[in-house]
Design an enzyme around this catalytic site. Structure first.
Site, PDB file in Angstrom:
ATOM      1  CB  THR A 109      -0.885  -0.148   1.249  1.00  0.00           C
ATOM      2  OG1 THR A 109      -1.843   1.242   1.187  1.00  0.00           O
ATOM      3  CG2 THR A 109      -0.801  -0.323   2.775  1.00  0.00           C
ATOM      4  CG  HIS A 110       2.926   4.481  -2.799  1.00  0.00           C
ATOM      5  ND1 HIS A 110       3.915   4.738  -1.816  1.00  0.00           N
ATOM      6  CD2 HIS A 110       2.617   5.620  -4.016  1.00  0.00           C
ATOM      7  CE1 HIS A 110       4.434   6.069  -3.417  1.00  0.00           C
ATOM      8  NE2 HIS A 110       3.691   6.348  -4.006  1.00  0.00           N
ATOM      9  N   GLY A 144      10.991  -2.918  -9.739  1.00  0.00           N
ATOM     10  CA  GLY A 144      10.698  -1.455  -9.760  1.00  0.00           C
ATOM     11  C   GLY A 144      10.191  -0.739  -8.137  1.00  0.00           C
ATOM     12  CG  ASP A 146       6.212   2.575  -4.569  1.00  0.00           C
ATOM     13  OD1 ASP A 146       5.995   1.573  -4.081  1.00  0.00           O
ATOM     14  OD2 ASP A 146       6.473   3.853  -3.988  1.00  0.00           O
TER      15      ASP A 146
END
Ligand code: GRF
Length: 203
Positions: A109-110, A144, A146
């Site tokens: 979760t970003h 990578g 995000d």
């Protein structure tokens, strides 16, 4: 069947807490079987212990090489036979061994609306840029930063007088709700991925 979650944290663990609270209800469809951290003495580990959830610490500085850390983190998770691993404020990039074991079953979760504002300072970067909508993204983790396929997104307004803290708190309220709702649906309904398009449910 109850889906087995391992949750990785680095800090306060409010997203972890939301998952621990949700999984108390058996109809949620998932339970937290372990919590891992890259730091000792963080609130996230205390929250896990209060719920009698086993914990482990994998601190990068305890290993001579990053690859050794990656192998230890991978083995530490594997011990708990997770169906899904959730990075909930885990501030480390995992390595190739971890991804070889868990890619496609590792979500993060970003606190920004990807692909805008990846990295460590999503809310600050969004505020500086002057966007009017900020938010949170739940995505699969690839190699990578995000960049993996997006599972769910939620937007919140940016208000004229916002500071980084007020925006962060508004995002986190929506982020926790999204995390709980989406991980629950993934557990109960499954998902499919077609190229970058993620669809919840048995398609
Ligand atoms: C979340 O907003 C997450 O997006 C970011 O760090 C925050 C973690 O908060 N990477 P918490 O530890 O769950 O309270």
């Amino acid at each position: 069947m109850t889906v087995r979650l391992v949750v990785l944290v680095s800090g306060s663990g409010s997203n972890l807490q939301a998952l621990l609270d949700a999984t108390a209800d058996p109809s949620y469809g998932a339970s937290v079987v372990a919590v891992g951290s890259d730091r000792p003495d963080i609130e996230g580990l205390t929250r896990a212990a209060k719920h009698d959830v086993p914990t482990f610490v994998a601190a990068v500085r305890d290993f001579a090489a990053r690859d050794d850390w990656d192998a230890f983190l991978t083995a530490s998770c594997e011990r708990f036979a997770p169906d899904l691993i959730v990075s909930a404020g885990f501030m480390k990039l995992v390595g190739p061994r971890f991804l070889a074991s868990f890619e496609g079953r590792y979500v993060n979760t970003h606190n920004a609306l990807l692909p805008a504002f990846p990295g460590m300072h999503g809310p600050r970067d969004a505020l500086t840029y002057g966007v009017k909508l900020a938010g949170a993204t739940l995505h699969f983790v690839d190699s990578g930063v995000d960049t993996g396929a997006i599972i769910a997104q939620v937007a919140v307004p940016v208000l004229d007088d916002d500071t980084e803290d007020t925006l962060l708190e508004r995002i986190k309220v929506a982020e926790r709700r999204q995390l709980v709702d989406t991980v629950g649906r993934m557990a109960r309904e499954g998902w499919t991925v077609n190229e970058r398009k993620v669809r919840l449910g048995r398609g």
